[in-house]
Design a protein around this motif. Structure first.
Motif, PDB file in Angstrom:
ATOM      1  N   ASN A 160      53.475  49.522  44.995  1.00  0.00           N
ATOM      2  CA  ASN A 160      53.934  48.447  45.873  1.00  0.00           C
ATOM      3  C   ASN A 160      53.345  48.574  47.272  1.00  0.00           C
ATOM      4  O   ASN A 160      53.121  47.569  47.942  1.00  0.00           O
ATOM      5  CB  ASN A 160      55.459  48.476  45.992  1.00  0.00           C
ATOM      6  CG  ASN A 160      56.156  48.198  44.671  1.00  0.00           C
ATOM      7  OD1 ASN A 160      55.529  47.759  43.709  1.00  0.00           O
ATOM      8  ND2 ASN A 160      57.454  48.448  44.624  1.00  0.00           N
ATOM      9  N   LEU A 203      32.155  51.674  35.880  1.00  0.00           N
ATOM     10  CA  LEU A 203      33.499  51.132  36.117  1.00  0.00           C
ATOM     11  C   LEU A 203      33.406  49.612  36.028  1.00  0.00           C
ATOM     12  O   LEU A 203      32.651  48.989  36.777  1.00  0.00           O
ATOM     13  CB  LEU A 203      34.009  51.572  37.498  1.00  0.00           C
ATOM     14  CG  LEU A 203      35.413  51.100  37.875  1.00  0.00           C
ATOM     15  CD1 LEU A 203      36.481  51.701  36.960  1.00  0.00           C
ATOM     16  CD2 LEU A 203      35.723  51.463  39.338  1.00  0.00           C
ATOM     17  N   GLU A 204      34.154  49.007  35.114  1.00  0.00           N
ATOM     18  CA  GLU A 204      33.962  47.569  34.864  1.00  0.00           C
ATOM     19  C   GLU A 204      35.132  46.710  35.310  1.00  0.00           C
ATOM     20  O   GLU A 204      34.994  45.486  35.417  1.00  0.00           O
ATOM     21  CB  GLU A 204      33.709  47.342  33.367  1.00  0.00           C
ATOM     22  CG  GLU A 204      32.425  47.994  32.904  1.00  0.00           C
ATOM     23  CD  GLU A 204      31.704  47.207  31.835  1.00  0.00           C
ATOM     24  OE1 GLU A 204      32.353  46.443  31.106  1.00  0.00           O
ATOM     25  OE2 GLU A 204      30.466  47.382  31.728  1.00  0.00           O
ATOM     26  N   ARG A 205      36.277  47.318  35.536  1.00  0.00           N
ATOM     27  CA  ARG A 205      37.437  46.494  35.861  1.00  0.00           C
ATOM     28  C   ARG A 205      38.463  47.344  36.590  1.00  0.00           C
ATOM     29  O   ARG A 205      38.706  48.496  36.211  1.00  0.00           O
ATOM     30  CB  ARG A 205      38.044  45.944  34.565  1.00  0.00           C
ATOM     31  CG  ARG A 205      39.214  44.988  34.745  1.00  0.00           C
ATOM     32  CD  ARG A 205      39.642  44.464  33.368  1.00  0.00           C
ATOM     33  NE  ARG A 205      40.831  43.642  33.438  1.00  0.00           N
ATOM     34  CZ  ARG A 205      40.834  42.345  33.729  1.00  0.00           C
ATOM     35  NH1 ARG A 205      39.704  41.722  33.968  1.00  0.00           N
ATOM     36  NH2 ARG A 205      41.966  41.674  33.785  1.00  0.00           N
ATOM     37  N   VAL A 206      39.068  46.773  37.626  1.00  0.00           N
ATOM     38  CA  VAL A 206      40.159  47.425  38.345  1.00  0.00           C
ATOM     39  C   VAL A 206      41.325  46.442  38.400  1.00  0.00           C
ATOM     40  O   VAL A 206      41.130  45.261  38.701  1.00  0.00           O
ATOM     41  CB  VAL A 206      39.746  47.809  39.784  1.00  0.00           C
ATOM     42  CG1 VAL A 206      40.914  48.461  40.521  1.00  0.00           C
ATOM     43  CG2 VAL A 206      38.526  48.730  39.772  1.00  0.00           C
ATOM     44  N   VAL A 207      42.505  46.926  38.091  1.00  0.00           N
ATOM     45  CA  VAL A 207      43.700  46.087  38.190  1.00  0.00           C
ATOM     46  C   VAL A 207      44.712  46.826  39.048  1.00  0.00           C
ATOM     47  O   VAL A 207      44.917  48.033  38.886  1.00  0.00           O
ATOM     48  CB  VAL A 207      44.295  45.790  36.790  1.00  0.00           C
ATOM     49  CG1 VAL A 207      45.546  44.923  36.902  1.00  0.00           C
ATOM     50  CG2 VAL A 207      43.270  45.103  35.900  1.00  0.00           C
ATOM     51  N   MET A 208      45.331  46.097  39.972  1.00  0.00           N
ATOM     52  CA  MET A 208      46.363  46.679  40.829  1.00  0.00           C
ATOM     53  C   MET A 208      47.691  45.991  40.528  1.00  0.00           C
ATOM     54  O   MET A 208      47.772  44.767  40.562  1.00  0.00           O
ATOM     55  CB  MET A 208      45.977  46.464  42.291  1.00  0.00           C
ATOM     56  CG  MET A 208      46.824  47.225  43.284  1.00  0.00           C
ATOM     57  SD  MET A 208      46.358  46.802  45.010  1.00  0.00           S
ATOM     58  CE  MET A 208      44.812  47.696  45.185  1.00  0.00           C
ATOM     59  N   LEU A 213      54.789  46.139  33.332  1.00  0.00           N
ATOM     60  CA  LEU A 213      53.456  45.716  33.768  1.00  0.00           C
ATOM     61  C   LEU A 213      52.445  46.829  33.545  1.00  0.00           C
ATOM     62  O   LEU A 213      51.326  46.591  33.079  1.00  0.00           O
ATOM     63  CB  LEU A 213      53.470  45.334  35.250  1.00  0.00           C
ATOM     64  CG  LEU A 213      54.205  44.047  35.617  1.00  0.00           C
ATOM     65  CD1 LEU A 213      54.232  43.872  37.131  1.00  0.00           C
ATOM     66  CD2 LEU A 213      53.510  42.849  34.962  1.00  0.00           C
ATOM     67  N   ARG A 217      40.078  48.392  25.698  1.00  0.00           N
ATOM     68  CA  ARG A 217      38.823  47.671  25.956  1.00  0.00           C
ATOM     69  C   ARG A 217      37.712  48.554  26.490  1.00  0.00           C
ATOM     70  O   ARG A 217      36.538  48.192  26.409  1.00  0.00           O
ATOM     71  CB  ARG A 217      39.062  46.564  26.994  1.00  0.00           C
ATOM     72  CG  ARG A 217      39.550  45.265  26.403  1.00  0.00           C
ATOM     73  CD  ARG A 217      39.895  44.256  27.500  1.00  0.00           C
ATOM     74  NE  ARG A 217      38.753  43.820  28.284  1.00  0.00           N
ATOM     75  CZ  ARG A 217      38.859  43.064  29.383  1.00  0.00           C
ATOM     76  NH1 ARG A 217      40.058  42.695  29.813  1.00  0.00           N
ATOM     77  NH2 ARG A 217      37.791  42.687  30.047  1.00  0.00           N
ATOM     78  N   ARG A 231      51.671  47.211  29.758  1.00  0.00           N
ATOM     79  CA  ARG A 231      50.812  46.144  29.243  1.00  0.00           C
ATOM     80  C   ARG A 231      49.355  46.388  29.639  1.00  0.00           C
ATOM     81  O   ARG A 231      48.439  46.239  28.831  1.00  0.00           O
ATOM     82  CB  ARG A 231      51.290  44.785  29.783  1.00  0.00           C
ATOM     83  CG  ARG A 231      50.670  43.601  29.066  1.00  0.00           C
ATOM     84  CD  ARG A 231      51.077  42.280  29.720  1.00  0.00           C
ATOM     85  NE  ARG A 231      52.506  42.249  30.024  1.00  0.00           N
ATOM     86  CZ  ARG A 231      53.067  41.412  30.918  1.00  0.00           C
ATOM     87  NH1 ARG A 231      52.315  40.564  31.601  1.00  0.00           N
ATOM     88  NH2 ARG A 231      54.368  41.441  31.138  1.00  0.00           N
ATOM     89  N   GLU A 232      49.148  46.785  30.896  1.00  0.00           N
ATOM     90  CA  GLU A 232      47.773  47.013  31.358  1.00  0.00           C
ATOM     91  C   GLU A 232      47.150  48.235  30.694  1.00  0.00           C
ATOM     92  O   GLU A 232      45.980  48.219  30.338  1.00  0.00           O
ATOM     93  CB  GLU A 232      47.751  47.201  32.880  1.00  0.00           C
ATOM     94  CG  GLU A 232      48.014  45.945  33.666  1.00  0.00           C
ATOM     95  CD  GLU A 232      47.013  44.835  33.387  1.00  0.00           C
ATOM     96  OE1 GLU A 232      45.844  45.137  33.104  1.00  0.00           O
ATOM     97  OE2 GLU A 232      47.415  43.668  33.438  1.00  0.00           O
ATOM     98  N   ASP A 246      54.984  48.886  41.008  1.00  0.00           N
ATOM     99  CA  ASP A 246      55.637  50.002  40.304  1.00  0.00           C
ATOM    100  C   ASP A 246      56.616  49.476  39.249  1.00  0.00           C
ATOM    101  O   ASP A 246      57.834  49.623  39.389  1.00  0.00           O
ATOM    102  CB  ASP A 246      56.430  50.858  41.313  1.00  0.00           C
ATOM    103  CG  ASP A 246      55.569  51.378  42.457  1.00  0.00           C
ATOM    104  OD1 ASP A 246      54.503  51.946  42.186  1.00  0.00           O
ATOM    105  OD2 ASP A 246      55.975  51.203  43.617  1.00  0.00           O
TER     106      ASP A 246
END
Lengths: 255, 255
Positions: B24, B50-55, B62, B73, B65-66, B58
């Motif tokens: 958060n 490195l192909e993808r970053v997700v933020m 979520l 993938r 799922r990620e 907390d």
């Protein structure tokens, strides 16, 4: 469409936003991402919660898929990067694809580019006049160079200085309802010892965001506790309830 | 499982990775994310892209799922953040949920925590002994405090200093095949004028990543062009082909 500014009710759920950060240079570590924190802080001042950030390479289909998903799930979407004139600038194309619209030349942007570059204006420069068909060009008195917006999706540049110059246009257009407030309490306790105290506060104040952040090698404190929300009275109550649970000698300070 | 190190063929597709950044404090802009670029650079040294970053915040669901999506993938997934003992540290629970396994106390970690804290050890401290059931504890000679790995997913801490201390354990375990190389050419030309030159190089070298990055107010150059790949000979060919297209007086420098 732009989400309407909700009534000034600090207990209502906040408006939400996502950011799509685009650029191979970020995913290769050549450049450090520098816009997300600035965006997050600006949004919190408006009462808007940034809920998700996704970083993808300069690829049209990946951008299109993310724009479609994020613009649908959140009230606002901000893209950062990929809006220049070279082969690796594909954000306009990605956004157009996401919304099922064409890429067209904006006569207004083309005129501005011709005025700006004069005799030096090339086909390359005019690539920056391309927009998703149906997009709005947003300006303010202070920021005359337009920012492209399509529905709830704002196309911001990746260059940090220009991102900061353009963000105020979006901020003015989106408007504030009830800003988030944040209080911080600094202690020399470690997180293991703080846990039962925090659990008690979290249980009593489910509507306040409580965070715990250990600091590595700071002589003045060891853990920073934060209390966040849009209802300032509740945030202060939670902070005070936590402080009341601390042992003698704590906290080190409150901000 | 860990992806096997591929043969040393610079023309083979690179191994891939994603990062899941949890916290958060990052989405509220209180703290600037500082681990992704470090991770990206370390991975490129191994030949991993490195192909993808997700933020995400907390929140267990979520995160779960990620982790499920990203670990499926990409060859490797690195999480950053949410591994402490407080209520907002839910990464272990999220990873366990993603892989359909339970959260259990690791006897080895519990013993280490008891040794470390001695009489001061509380239930709060022992929360840091929780792991997804079936996880491995990874150590190296230099880094004795274990890092949790479940299959291809590495759980790294968010605190930048500790992230940097622990990353070498993952780097050693993953191993290098063919590192990426990168060349940079600096010019005083603008992107609009560079576009046709870049298009020509991109068409001839589809296997080389070509990037164009305008600099805001630098007296020594205006646009930096980068040439990236794992086949150093091809990268240099592309860079040389671009330099040959430049007008007199350019480039300003090559790195």
């Amino acid at each position: 469409m732009l989400a309407a500014v909700s009534p000034s009710d600090p207990t209502a759920p906040p408006r939400t936003a996502a950011a799509l950060v685009i650029g191979n240079e970020l995913l290769s570590g050549k450049v450090e991402e520098a816009n997300v924190a600035v965006l997050a802080r600006a949004l919190r001042g408006l009462g808007v919660q940034l809920e998700r950030v996704v970083m993808v390479p300069d690829e049209v289909d990946l951008i299109a898929r993310e724009v479609k998903e994020l613009s649908g799930r959140f009230d606002f979407l901000f893209t950062s990067g990929g809006v220049g004139p070279t082969h690796d600038d594909v954000t306009v194309e990605g956004v157009a694809k996401a919304f099922g619209t064409a890429v067209v030349e904006s006569p207004e942007l083309a005129r501005m580019l011709r005025d700006h570059y004069g005799d030096r204006c090339t086909e390359g420069h005019l690539r920056m006049a391309l927009v998703p068909e149906g997009a709005s060009l947003e300006v303010s008195k202070e920021v005359r160079w337009p920012t492209i917006r399509y529905a709830n999706t704002w196309l911001l540049p990746g260059v940090p200085e220009i991102f900061r110059m353009k963000l105020p246009v979006a901020v003015a257009r989106i408007g504030a309802d009830v800003a988030f407030v944040s209080r911080a309490v600094f202690t020399k306790m470690d997180e293991g010892d703080l846990r039962p105290l925090l659990d008690a506060v979290v249980a009593r104040f489910p509507d306040v965001g409580v965070g715990s952040y250990p600091k590595w090698q700071d002589p003045t404190y060891r853990t920073k506790l934060t209390f966040d929300g849009r209802d300032a009275a509740r945030v202060d109550e939670a902070k005070d309830a936590f402080v009341a649970l601390l042992p003698a000698g704590e906290p080190q300070r409150i901000e």
